[in-house]
Design an enzyme around this catalytic site. Structure first.
Site, PDB file in Angstrom:
ATOM      1  N   SER A  75      58.163-123.195  68.216  1.00  0.00           N
ATOM      2  CA  SER A  75      56.764-124.021  68.388  1.00  0.00           C
ATOM      3  C   SER A  75      55.874-123.114  67.599  1.00  0.00           C
ATOM      4  O   SER A  75      55.620-121.761  67.682  1.00  0.00           O
ATOM      5  CB  SER A  75      56.389-124.245  69.854  1.00  0.00           C
ATOM      6  OG  SER A  75      55.042-124.342  69.818  1.00  0.00           O
ATOM      7  N   ASN A  76      55.136-123.566  66.451  1.00  0.00           N
ATOM      8  CA  ASN A  76      54.278-123.088  65.735  1.00  0.00           C
ATOM      9  C   ASN A  76      52.824-122.913  66.565  1.00  0.00           C
ATOM     10  O   ASN A  76      52.136-121.861  66.414  1.00  0.00           O
ATOM     11  CB  ASN A  76      53.802-123.768  64.438  1.00  0.00           C
ATOM     12  CG  ASN A  76      55.133-123.906  63.423  1.00  0.00           C
ATOM     13  OD1 ASN A  76      55.542-122.799  63.028  1.00  0.00           O
ATOM     14  ND2 ASN A  76      55.570-124.905  63.343  1.00  0.00           N
TER      15      ASN A  76
END
Ligand SMILES: Cc1ncc(COP(=O)(O)O)c(C=O)c1O
Length: 342
Positions: A75-76
């Site tokens: 996840s960014n």
């Protein structure tokens, strides 16, 4: 419009709006511009910095001591939340899901550098499973007398949405009154919701297209409307500005985060023509959508296209490419080099 809404500074704005002339020619477009939100500057950049500026301002104003958010293993949003929390002096807890946590790479590696405490669900990325674990953790911390701020998936809340409403004000300052067609990747919908509402407020003759990387169109339209309504209420603007006439495509992905051939090809073309990097989970899939729509004649060629590069850089370093799989690499032995020297 934004002056009364708390905001913390986490990004370097405005981000550049850069022409991509060789790519435009390759796609048969008159003009293609890249809005470089991969350069927002927070821990390798990306769209989440804009959302977090509004969201974490709420955590600071409310006297919270930590933030708990959720996402996929790469996840960014989790990585940027962790970086922002460090910058703002908050503890960070991440609930992550997905396959194979044995190797720590890409975004997950950065999460560990930011000292995030991580709980993971090995094998599930389901939004509901992540939220269940997140709320249980919140209750656990609250019982210890702590005050954790719960930040939902992708930072897609009405406050987060304001990040892209504001981004459209910024874009309007860069494009003037020119007629434009704005493209964005879509997953948890906060970016699209902000772009739609922001375009309706600041760039009223813009066309907007979202390319989904994880959800089907009906669900996106529902979530995006709710987020626009929430953001409009925070801004005190009329619901008449809610913009639902955007184009939406959910046919350029198979499964969230699963690589697809057209995205690899689009990313390679962009890299080789413009020196630009697109990640395989989000931006390359959206670019593949733009490639396809341009090539099949679905776009007006005379209207400049603006592609929002939403970031995702660390994902690029989460995979492995074997030397034997890359044709443009020549292996020489030290003996061969010695022979050449003679
Ligand atoms: C690099 C990147 N691009 C696009 C998106 C999609 O944005 P949104 O979740 O607001 O739809 C994300 C979300 O995680 C992202 O990390």
């Amino acid at each position: 419009m934004f002056s009364k809404i708390p905001r913390v500074k986490l990004s370097n704005l405005p981000t550049p709006l850069e022409p991509a002339d060789k790519l435009a020619f390759h796609l048969g477009l008159e003009k293609l511009l890249i809005k470089r939100d991969d350069l927002t500057g927070l821990a390798f950049g990306g769209n989440k910095a804009r959302k977090l500026e509004f969201e974490l301002a709420q955590a600071i104003a409310g006297g919270y001591d930590s933030v708990i958010t959720v996402g996929a293993q790469q996840s960014n949003h989790a990585r940027m939340t962790a970086a922002a929390a460090c910058k703002l002096g908050l503890d960070v807890k991440l609930v992550l899901g997905g396959k194979d946590f044995a190797e720590i790479k890409g975004n997950l590696l950065l999460d560990t550098m930011f000292g995030a405490e991580i709980r993971y669900i090995n094998g599930s990325n389901e939004d509901e499973d992540l939220a269940t674990l997140q709320h249980a953790w919140r209750d656990e911390l609250a019982a210890q007398g702590k005050k954790p701020y719960v930040l939902p998936l992708g930072g897609s809340t009405p406050y987060g949405t304001l990040g892209y409403v504001k981004a459209m004000e910024e874009l309007a300052g860069q494009t003037g009154n020119e007629r434009v067609h704005i493209f964005t990747p879509v997953s948890s919908c906060g970016t699209l919701a902000g772009v739609a509402l922001g375009a309706s407020l600041f760039i009223p003759n813009a066309e907007v297209t979202g390319i989904s990387v994880s959800r089907k169109n009906d669900e996106i339209r529902e979530i995006t409307k709710e987020l626009q309504l929430g953001a409009a209420a925070l801004l005190g603007v009329s619901e008449a500005f809610i913009f639902e006439k955007y184009n939406l495509y959910d046919n350029y992905f198979e499964e969230y985060a699963k690589p697809v051939k057209i995205a690899r090809e689009a990313a390679d073309d962009c890299a080789r023509l413009e020196g630009l990097i697109f990640d395989q989970v989000y931006t390359a899939k959206a670019m593949a959508g733009l490639f396809d729509l341009a090539r099949t004649g679905a776009l007006r060629k005379d209207v400049p296209v603006i592609f929002i590069h939403t970031g995702g850089m660390p994902e690029v370093f989460s995979g492995t490419l074997l030397c034997e799989d890359y044709p443009n690499i020549t292996k020489l032995t030290p003996d061969e080099v010695r022979r050449l020297r003679k």
